[in-house]
Design an enzyme around this catalytic site. Structure first.
Site, short mmCIF file in Angstrom:
data_model
loop_
_atom_site.label_atom_id
_atom_site.label_comp_id
_atom_site.label_asym_id
_atom_site.label_seq_id
_atom_site.Cartn_x
_atom_site.Cartn_y
_atom_site.Cartn_z
N ARG A 51 46.21 40.94 37.47
CA ARG A 51 45.56 42.26 37.43
C ARG A 51 44.60 42.43 38.62
NH1 ARG A 51 40.99 44.46 33.79
NH2 ARG A 51 41.35 46.71 33.79
N HIS A 89 51.98 43.91 31.73
CA HIS A 89 51.31 43.96 30.42
C HIS A 89 52.04 43.13 29.37
CE1 HIS A 89 48.86 47.88 31.40
NE2 HIS A 89 48.54 46.85 32.16
N HIS A 149 44.48 45.47 41.28
CA HIS A 149 43.28 46.29 41.51
C HIS A 149 42.78 46.17 42.94
CE1 HIS A 149 41.97 47.16 37.09
NE2 HIS A 149 43.26 47.33 37.27
N ASN A 196 36.96 47.76 36.13
CA ASN A 196 36.85 46.34 36.51
C ASN A 196 35.76 45.58 35.75
OD1 ASN A 196 38.88 46.48 38.44
ND2 ASN A 196 37.46 47.11 40.07
C1 HEM Z 1 50.55 51.67 35.01
C2 HEM Z 1 49.26 51.85 35.03
C3 HEM Z 1 48.31 50.83 34.46
C4 HEM Z 1 47.26 51.09 33.66
C5 HEM Z 1 46.81 52.45 33.17
C6 HEM Z 1 46.65 49.83 33.32
C7 HEM Z 1 45.53 49.69 32.52
C8 HEM Z 1 45.10 48.48 32.02
C9 HEM Z 1 44.03 48.33 31.07
C10 HEM Z 1 43.16 49.44 30.51
C11 HEM Z 1 43.94 47.02 30.77
C12 HEM Z 1 42.97 46.36 29.81
C13 HEM Z 1 41.69 45.97 30.51
C14 HEM Z 1 40.65 45.52 29.52
O1 HEM Z 1 40.02 46.40 28.93
O2 HEM Z 1 40.50 44.32 29.27
C15 HEM Z 1 44.94 46.34 31.54
C16 HEM Z 1 45.16 44.99 31.50
C17 HEM Z 1 46.05 44.34 32.34
N1 HEM Z 1 46.78 44.90 33.34
FE1 HEM Z 1 47.09 46.86 33.61
N2 HEM Z 1 47.34 48.83 33.94
C18 HEM Z 1 48.35 49.39 34.66
C19 HEM Z 1 49.24 48.73 35.48
C20 HEM Z 1 49.18 47.38 35.74
C21 HEM Z 1 49.88 46.72 36.82
C22 HEM Z 1 50.75 47.41 37.86
C23 HEM Z 1 49.59 45.38 36.72
C24 HEM Z 1 50.01 44.25 37.60
C25 HEM Z 1 51.10 44.21 38.31
C26 HEM Z 1 48.73 45.23 35.57
C27 HEM Z 1 48.28 44.04 35.07
C28 HEM Z 1 47.48 43.91 33.97
C29 HEM Z 1 47.22 42.64 33.30
C30 HEM Z 1 47.86 41.30 33.64
C31 HEM Z 1 46.32 42.92 32.29
C32 HEM Z 1 45.68 41.91 31.32
C33 HEM Z 1 44.36 41.50 31.92
C34 HEM Z 1 43.64 40.39 31.16
O3 HEM Z 1 44.12 39.91 30.14
O4 HEM Z 1 42.57 40.02 31.64
N3 HEM Z 1 48.48 46.46 35.03
N4 HEM Z 1 45.62 47.24 32.30
#
Ligand code: HEM
Ligand SMILES: *[C@@H]1O[C@H](CO)[C@@H](O)[C@H](O)[C@H]1NC(C)=O
Ligand SMILES: *[C@@H]1O[C@H](CO)[C@@H](O)[C@H](O)[C@H]1NC(C)=O
Ligand SMILES: *[C@@H]1O[C@H](CO)[C@@H](O)[C@H](O)[C@H]1NC(C)=O
Ligand SMILES: *[C@@H]1O[C@H](CO)[C@@H](O)[C@H](O)[C@H]1NC(C)=O
Ligand SMILES: *[C@@H]1O[C@H](CO)[C@@H](O)[C@H](O)[C@H]1NC(C)=O
Ligand SMILES: *[C@@H]1O[C@H](CO)[C@@H](O)[C@H](O)[C@H]1NC(C)=O
Ligand SMILES: *[C@@H]1O[C@H](CO)[C@@H](O)[C@H](O)[C@H]1NC(C)=O
Ligand SMILES: *[C@@H]1O[C@H](CO)[C@@H](O)[C@H](O)[C@H]1NC(C)=O
Length: 345
Positions: A65, A196, A69, A97
């Site tokens: 992530r 995700h 970002h 973030n």
């Molecule tokens: C399509 C639009 C996307 C949105 C709206 C989005 C939004 C989010 C949100 C809100 C979270 C949770 C953060 C939290 O509150 O802990 C999250 C987690 C995550 N996102 Fe996305 N995301 C998107 C695309 C992506 C992309 C393109 C990637 C990587 C290639 C990604 C990788 C991740 C990962 C791995 C997590 C888990 C993070 C953790 O466990 O610490 N996301 N995302």
């Protein structure tokens, strides 16, 4: 005569080309960029990430992530790693973030390993891109080569993280537009959302689906009612992004980087509005179906899309700098200060 003036033109073109090459106008990312200058770089990053992952597997979603970002804000230039300075809050302070982004200590350890081996050679942006790749391999047997040669930026602004990163409440057209702004297609958006398949979200990012705005229960009809009820027990209506309660993004296989995220979406188990929104548009749904049905197909597309995401607006050649410490830009005043101190000693 005609042929010698032709020759002169040709020579001046050649000179221009050599000059442009010398100032790196044509520089682009290359696999094995550090082959000669820091041959151990990628291995040192991999060892650091593997050790961190063995202790705490949440570094994998954290760093994948973080790379995303970084790339969506000013390109993949390590700007997400910069600390705030007096008067300027940096990207890491922005709501998407802070406090959810994590794993900065792992990047510091990896950078410190490559700095010991080859000082001032490997950018923080490349360390992060390598680390994200290593996380994909550790969490899911998904391996790919990372073209490198990124340089580090010197600017990081909270406001740009807010305006460039997609929100979890985005609908299908907002998601498509957000990725199109980075030259990524709607299909690539769906494929990358497959990240995700690991990691978690804080309750505040999805309570919009569990409660209506006045706090009463009004569950998003595109969310499984049984799952919604579980999530309501877990997440109070007043949760914010800082409330330290989380839920898995992929309920089926929360720790494995696989295609089960898409299988979950088809069972109305997507956690965020932006996850479930992938089923609301026919083009996106076709891509979800393909990924749900062909695990290997998704993995292949995911690797390709990660490489493409890693190339967004990169600084190369003589642009930017190779930061010494990923938290701060190399400062001219810093070296003046050091000079002043050593001169006074
Ligand atoms: C399509 C639009 C996307 C949105 C709206 C989005 C939004 C989010 C949100 C809100 C979270 C949770 C953060 C939290 O509150 O802990 C999250 C987690 C995550 N996102 Fe996305 N995301 C998107 C695309 C992506 C992309 C393109 C990637 C990587 C290639 C990604 C990788 C991740 C990962 C791995 C997590 C888990 C993070 C953790 O466990 O610490 N996301 N995302
Ligand atoms: C570095 O070495 C690898 C493996 O031999 C090779 O595939 C790659 O093209 C090389 N890259 C550069 C820039 O020399
Ligand atoms: C192991 O992981 C925990 C968090 O789960 C962290 O606090 C600790 O610093 C890590 N230890 C090492 C040696 O990385
Ligand atoms: C904040 O960052 C902007 C953009 O890099 C820069 O122009 C400005 O001088 C910075 N302000 C401070 C107080 O650092
Ligand atoms: C890992 O992936 C490769 C192809 O990407 C495959 O050939 C291999 O069988 C996989 N290994 C495991 C343990 O899943
Ligand atoms: C998504 O939301 C925007 C802004 O509210 C709206 O203009 C657009 O029509 C919506 N798109 C879909 C597919 O619902
Ligand atoms: C997208 O592509 C266009 C045309 O090649 C280019 O001008 C623009 O800078 C690119 N945008 C990003 C964010 O890479
Ligand atoms: C939203 O919550 C309020 C207050 O609890 C309640 O009166 C209202 O019926 C709810 N609306 C819907 C659509 O469920
Ligand atoms: C949020 O709601 C819970 C009950 O659901 C309550 O215990 C808690 O004090 C509230 N927190 C805030 C900050 O309002």
């Amino acid at each position: 005569m005609a042929s010698s003036s032709h020759m002169a033109k040709w020579l001046s073109l050649l000179l221009l080309f050599l000059l442009l090459t010398a100032i790196n106008v044509f520089a682009e990312l290359k696999i094995g960029f550090y082959n000669k200058t820091c041959p151990a770089a990628e291995q040192l990053v991999q060892q650091t990430v593997a050790a961190a992952f063995a202790n705490d597997s949440t570094v994998a979603p954290g760093l994948i992530r973080m790379h995303f970002h970084d790339c969506f804000v000013r390109g993949c230039d390590g700007s997400v790693l910069l600390d705030s300075t007096p008067g300027n809050k940096s990207e890491k302070e922005a709501a998407p973030n802070n406090p959810s982004l994590h794993g900065f200590d792992v990047i510091d350890a990896a950078k410190s390993a490559v700095e010991s081996a080859c000082p001032g050679t490997v950018s923080c942006a490349d360390v992060l891109a390598f680390a994200a790749r290593d996380c994909a391999a550790l969490a899911g047997n998904v391996s790919y080569k990372v073209p490198s040669g990124r340089r580090d930026g010197r600017v990081s602004l909270e406001s740009e993280a807010l305006s460039n990163l997609p929100a979890p409440t985005f609908n299908s057209s907002q998601l498509i537009a957000n990725f199109a702004a980075k030259n990524l297609t709607a299909e690539e958006m769906v494929v990358l959302s497959g990240a995700h398949t690991i990691g978690v979200s804080h309750c505040g990012a999805f309570t919009n689906r569990l409660y209506n705005s006045s706090g009463g229960s009004a569950v998003d009809p595109t969310l499984s009612p049984a799952y919604a009820s579980l999530l309501q027990d877990r997440c109070p209506a007043n949760s914010t992004l800082s409330t330290p309660i989380v839920a898995a993004l992929d309920l089926l296989t929360p720790q494995v980087l696989d295609n089960k995220y898409y299988v979950g979406l088809r069972l109305t188990l997507g956690l965020l509005t932006s996850d479930q929104a992938l089923l609301t548009d026919p083009t996106l749904k076709a891509e979800v179906d393909d990924n749900a049905e062909r695990p290997g197909g998704w993995a292949t597309k995911f690797k390709r899309a990660m490489v493409k995401m890693g190339e967004i607006q990169v600084l190369t050649g003589t642009q930017g700098e190779i930061r010494k410490n990923c938290h701060v830009v190399n400062s001219a005043t810093g070296s003046v200060l050091e000079f002043g101190l050593s001169a006074s000693l």
